[in-house]
Every structure is written in structure tokens, then in C-alpha cells.
Design an enzyme around this catalytic site. Structure first.
Site, PDB file in Angstrom:
ATOM      1  N   TYR A 176     -19.795  13.161  19.072  1.00 34.60           N
ATOM      2  CA  TYR A 176     -19.027  14.390  18.822  1.00 34.60           C
ATOM      3  C   TYR A 176     -17.569  14.126  18.453  1.00 34.60           C
ATOM      4  CZ  TYR A 176     -17.030  13.983  23.556  1.00 34.60           C
ATOM      5  OH  TYR A 176     -16.375  13.548  24.672  1.00 34.60           O
ATOM      6  N   GLU A 212       0.814  -1.220   0.000  1.00 35.25           N
ATOM      7  CA  GLU A 212       0.000   0.000   0.000  1.00 35.25           C
ATOM      8  C   GLU A 212       0.848   1.270   0.000  1.00 35.25           C
ATOM      9  OE1 GLU A 212      -2.849  -0.389  -0.733  1.00 35.25           O
ATOM     10  OE2 GLU A 212      -3.774  -2.102   0.274  1.00 35.25           O
ATOM     11  N   HIS A 261      -2.657   2.504   8.572  1.00 31.58           N
ATOM     12  CA  HIS A 261      -3.684   1.750   7.848  1.00 31.58           C
ATOM     13  C   HIS A 261      -3.874   0.414   8.551  1.00 31.58           C
ATOM     14  CE1 HIS A 261      -5.944  -0.402   4.881  1.00 31.58           C
ATOM     15  NE2 HIS A 261      -4.932  -1.197   4.559  1.00 31.58           N
ATOM     16  N   TYR A 299      -9.236  21.830  22.159  1.00 30.56           N
ATOM     17  CA  TYR A 299      -8.640  20.749  22.938  1.00 30.56           C
ATOM     18  C   TYR A 299      -7.355  20.273  22.277  1.00 30.56           C
ATOM     19  CZ  TYR A 299      -7.945  16.034  24.773  1.00 30.56           C
ATOM     20  OH  TYR A 299      -7.393  14.893  25.305  1.00 30.56           O
ATOM     21  N   HIS A 358      -6.823  -3.090   9.325  1.00 30.79           N
ATOM     22  CA  HIS A 358      -8.054  -3.810   9.021  1.00 30.79           C
ATOM     23  C   HIS A 358      -8.802  -4.034  10.334  1.00 30.79           C
ATOM     24  CE1 HIS A 358      -6.256  -5.656   5.058  1.00 30.79           C
ATOM     25  NE2 HIS A 358      -6.225  -4.333   5.078  1.00 30.79           N
ATOM     26  N   HIS A 386     -12.339  -3.164   2.664  1.00 34.60           N
ATOM     27  CA  HIS A 386     -10.890  -3.194   2.870  1.00 34.60           C
ATOM     28  C   HIS A 386     -10.524  -2.886   4.330  1.00 34.60           C
ATOM     29  CE1 HIS A 386      -6.712  -1.998   1.039  1.00 34.60           C
ATOM     30  NE2 HIS A 386      -6.585  -2.466   2.258  1.00 34.60           N
TER      31      HIS A 386
END
Length: 223
Positions: free
Chosen positions: A118, A78, A97, A213, A99, A160
Site C-alpha cells: 500500500y 543531472e 536522485h 495521513y 543509485h 540508471h
């Protein structure tokens, strides 16, 4: 290799092991990258995280030949969206990334995460988009991921997984954890009739508070 670069490589490996230990990922399905000067450091393809050493992390030039790399192992399959994110978003220092189970469940259903909590505003807007399905590792996947990430710090990838991006590795990992939590909450709310979504006004208010924040956290870290 400088001490600073070696420390970042070690941090990438530690983050990979952490995301598997926490259940955020399985096996070598996920991948992590971090910006270092004019290069992108990224996990290699197919090597179990417990076997990784700093020297095994691949390095891609940010401004050199596209797809060229340094290191004894090929970069993650990737690498394209990791590299393209780094090139298109100079404020982003790291990409995670995974899964993750709940995020991937929603991605399989091709559902975005709406304004059900939120904390969605931590990602830059009122929803976390789901990019259309494209073959893993492809240029086309990178293109739809970049589109889903416009103005955002996270997205789902249809059928994915998910992507979380941040100013540095610590913040990208934090957002990856938060994205999976939001996916879990949304999934569970769907099981009991569906969530009550926040209004545009409520999301705008939450976004302002989350922005303050985040700024306070960054200032505390830099102090």
C-alpha cells in the site's frame, strides 16, 4: 548569502551525507536539489560529499538563462531534470536522485514497481513507473523522467537509478527511502514466486488513507 539560504545549503549537504551513510547511494553518483525563491540550489559535479561546503552548492535560475549557474563549481551533470522538474512542478521543493541498490536493480531490469504494497500510494498512484533509458545528463533523459513522474512523486530510470520528489527536502528524502524499501520488498517477493498485487479498490482505499495521513503530518509540522 542569507541565513535561510545558507541553512538550506547545509541541509542539502547533510542529506547527501545521510543517503550515503544509509546505503541509499554510493560515492558521488547521486545528487540533490532544493528550491530557494527564484533559484534552484543543487549539488556540484564530482565533489565528495564529505568535502562539500555551503558555498560550493551551485545555483540555477528558475526563470533566467537555461543552464546558467552561479557558484565556483559546475552543477551536477543531472541538472537538467532537476531544473525541469522544478519548472514543471511548482509544488515540488526538492528532488533526490540516487543509485540505490534495489531501485537500481529493478531499473536495470526495466521493471516498474506494481501495487505490491500500500505504500506505493505515497507516490501518487498504483505503480512506480520506470522511465525508458536515455543517456545520463541529457535533455532526452529529462523528458522521459518528467513523463514517468506525471502524477507521481517518484520513478525509476532504466539502467540508471531513481528519482524522488517532494514539497521540501525532508519529504523528498523520506520518499527516496520509501522507494528503495518498496524496491527491496518487490525484489525479494519476486525471489519466492512473485507478489500478490493489491486490487484497484484496495489501492484506492489505501490512497485515501495515505492522503489523510500526509495531511495530518503537514498540519502537525505547521502547527
Amino acid at each position: 548569502m542569507s541565513k535561510t539560504e545558507k541553512a538550506l545549503r547545509k541541509a542539502i549537504i547533510a542529506a547527501c551525507r545521510e543517503m550515503n551513510a544509509s546505503g541509499l547511494n554510493q560515492g558521488t553518483a547521486g545528487n540533490i536539489s532544493a528550491r530557494y525563491k527564484d533559484r534552484l540550489l543543487i549539488t556540484p559535479s564530482g565533489i565528495p560529499y564529505d568535502e562539500l561546503e555551503p558555498e560550493m552548492i551551485a545555483a540555477l535560475p528558475l526563470n533566467g538563462e537555461y543552464g546558467a549557474f552561479e557558484g565556483p563549481n559546475k552543477p551536477s551533470s543531472e541538472w537538467r531534470f532537476h531544473l525541469d522538474i522544478a519548472k514543471a512542478r511548482p509544488e515540488i521543493g526538492a528532488t533526490v536522485h540516487t543509485h540505490a541498490p534495489y531501485a537500481t536493480t529493478l531499473a536495470i531490469a526495466r521493471r516498474e514497481i506494481p501495487a505490491c504494497h500500500y505504500m506505493v500510494t505515497a507516490f501518487g498512484g498504483a505503480e512506480i513507473r520506470c522511465a525508458p533509458y536515455r543517456k545520463f545528463g541529457s535533455k532526452e533523459l529529462s523528458e522521459v523522467a518528467l513523463e514517468a513522474l506525471q502524477g507521481r512523486k517518484g520513478c525509476l530510470l532504466a539502467n540508471h537509478g531513481m528519482i524522488a520528489i517532494g514539497a521540501d527536502l525532508e519529504r523528498a528524502m523520506w520518499l527516496a527511502v520509501e522507494l528503495e524499501a518498496l524496491a527491496r520488498h518487490y525484489y525479494q517477493a519476486l525471489l519466492i514466486g512473485g507478489p500478490v498485487l493489491l486490487s484497484q479498490e484496495e489501492i484506492a482505499e489505501a490512497g485515501e488513507l495515505m492522503s489523510g495521513y500526509g495531511l495530518a503530518v503537514e498540519q502537525a509540522r505547521d502547527a
